[in-house]
Design an enzyme around this catalytic site. Structure first.
Site, PDB file in Angstrom:
ATOM      1  N   HIS A 219      41.883  89.122  12.985  1.00 15.90           N
ATOM      2  CA  HIS A 219      42.337  88.139  13.974  1.00 15.90           C
ATOM      3  C   HIS A 219      41.182  87.185  14.285  1.00 15.90           C
ATOM      4  CE1 HIS A 219      43.750  86.334  17.666  1.00 15.90           C
ATOM      5  NE2 HIS A 219      44.964  86.723  17.312  1.00 15.90           N
TER       6      HIS A 219
ATOM      7  N   GLY B 148      51.278  86.220  20.907  1.00 16.22           N
ATOM      8  CA  GLY B 148      50.368  86.747  21.921  1.00 16.22           C
ATOM      9  C   GLY B 148      51.032  86.774  23.282  1.00 16.22           C
ATOM     10  N   GLY B 149      50.764  85.745  24.091  1.00 21.04           N
ATOM     11  CA  GLY B 149      51.207  85.712  25.486  1.00 21.04           C
ATOM     12  C   GLY B 149      52.686  86.004  25.684  1.00 21.04           C
TER      13      GLY B 149
ATOM     14  N   GLY C 138      47.124  80.343  22.307  1.00 23.55           N
ATOM     15  CA  GLY C 138      47.022  80.337  23.766  1.00 23.55           C
ATOM     16  C   GLY C 138      46.889  78.952  24.384  1.00 23.55           C
TER      17      GLY C 138
ATOM     18  N   SER D  93      50.949  80.063  20.017  1.00 25.77           N
ATOM     19  CA  SER D  93      51.840  79.434  21.004  1.00 25.77           C
ATOM     20  C   SER D  93      53.316  79.497  20.633  1.00 25.77           C
ATOM     21  CB  SER D  93      51.411  77.977  21.268  1.00 25.77           C
ATOM     22  OG  SER D  93      50.126  77.952  21.859  1.00 25.77           O
TER      23      SER D  93
ATOM     24  N   ASN E 117      51.190  90.806  19.722  1.00 25.57           N
ATOM     25  CA  ASN E 117      49.797  91.236  19.828  1.00 25.57           C
ATOM     26  C   ASN E 117      49.410  91.133  21.299  1.00 25.57           C
ATOM     27  OD1 ASN E 117      47.037  91.534  19.786  1.00 25.57           O
ATOM     28  ND2 ASN E 117      46.620  89.653  18.629  1.00 25.57           N
ATOM     29  N   TRP E 118      49.318  92.283  21.939  1.00 27.09           N
ATOM     30  CA  TRP E 118      49.053  92.266  23.381  1.00 27.09           C
ATOM     31  C   TRP E 118      47.581  91.969  23.706  1.00 27.09           C
ATOM     32  CZ3 TRP E 118      52.122  96.713  26.319  1.00 27.09           C
ATOM     33  CH2 TRP E 118      53.482  96.407  26.290  1.00 27.09           C
TER      34      TRP E 118
END
Ligand code: 13P
Length: 252
Positions: free
Chosen positions: A96, A232-233, A172, A211, A11-12
């Site tokens: 989300h 994510g990241g 995150g 994470s 998920n950008w």
């Protein structure tokens, strides 16, 4: 009753300009050359879907991060499921925690968005997860299982539904729940799905998110009832993301 292939999804969020297309080309090459024992999905911002769709070839599916609950109409700035389907999206993330928090999306709204996504034949990735306050108060299981129950549409099937458990406090932050807590939550979600779908409940992938990185992916993905990741990241760079995908080489 065979479980579907696991899914590792990126998920950008609100990241990525046109230059990020190089990462998709790289990711596609990595999967092509090394193989992947899981399905691979990237959900870029709306602005990049079309470009990435053309570059991802057969190895990386492209999906969306959100959709509107209505099929069309006077909703300035919003994107409909038909538009996403038109671009070739097979998956749409709904609910989300950043949408739930930033746009006050309730379970009812998330449910309506999942209805829309499923109505055009796309798979709804329905996100759930507790806040740190809810966990500390001992309410995590209740909150999350209630979200799952309320957010899955009445007409949903095991083919068009994926659940993503993402504890809000793990997103995150570099913090993840203990393996025991992940297992407890995923088992509880599976129980809700069993009540709803019976034996076929095992066909639904339950992803863990928050994470996830290459260094912890194997440990997290090996947990019972964890059928993939929502990342994510660590999904922004092809090499990092492929490290997570590779965790499945040893899990099988
Ligand atoms: P991070 O992997 O950056 O913690 O984000 C998780 C997430 O919210 C994916 O949807």
């Amino acid at each position: 009753m065979t479980a579907p292939k696991a899914l590792v999804a990126g998920n950008w969020k609100m990241n990525g300009l046109k230059a990020a297309a190089t990462e998709i080309v790289k990711l596609n090459d990595l999967v092509n050359e090394n193989g992947a024992k899981c399905d691979v999905l990237i959900c870029p911002p709306f602005t990049l879907i079309s470009t990435l769709m053309d570059l991802s070839a057969d190895h990386v599916a492209i999906g969306a991060q959100d959709c509107h609950m209505n099929m069309k109409g006077a909703h300035t700035g919003d994107i409909s499921v038909d538009m996403l389907k038109d671009l070739g999206c097979g998956y749409i993330i709904v609910g989300h925690s950043e949408r739930r928090a930033d746009h006050s999306e309730s379970n009812d709204v998330v449910n309506a968005k999942a209805v829309a996504a499923q109505s055009v034949g796309t798979i709804a990735i329905i996100c759930v997860g507790e806040t740190i306050e809810e966990r500390q108060a001992g309410n995590a299981l209740n909150v999350v299982t209630s979200q799952v129950t309320a957010s899955i549409p009445a007409g949903a099937t095991t083919e068009n539904t994926i659940i993503a458990y993402e504890p809000v406090w793990a997103i995150g932050t570099g913090h993840t729940p203990t393996i025991g807590d992940v297992e407890e939550m995923h088992n509880a979600i599976r129980e809700v799905l069993l009540v709803r779908f019976g034996d076929k409940a095992s066909d639904i992938n339950i992803l863990y998110g928050g994470s996830v990185k290459a260094s912890n992916a194997h440990e997290l993905m090996a947990v019972k009832n964890v059928n993939g990741a929502l990342v994510g990241g660590a999904s922004l760079k092809a090499d990092d993301f492929f490290g997570i995908i590779s965790a499945y080489d040893e899990i099988g």
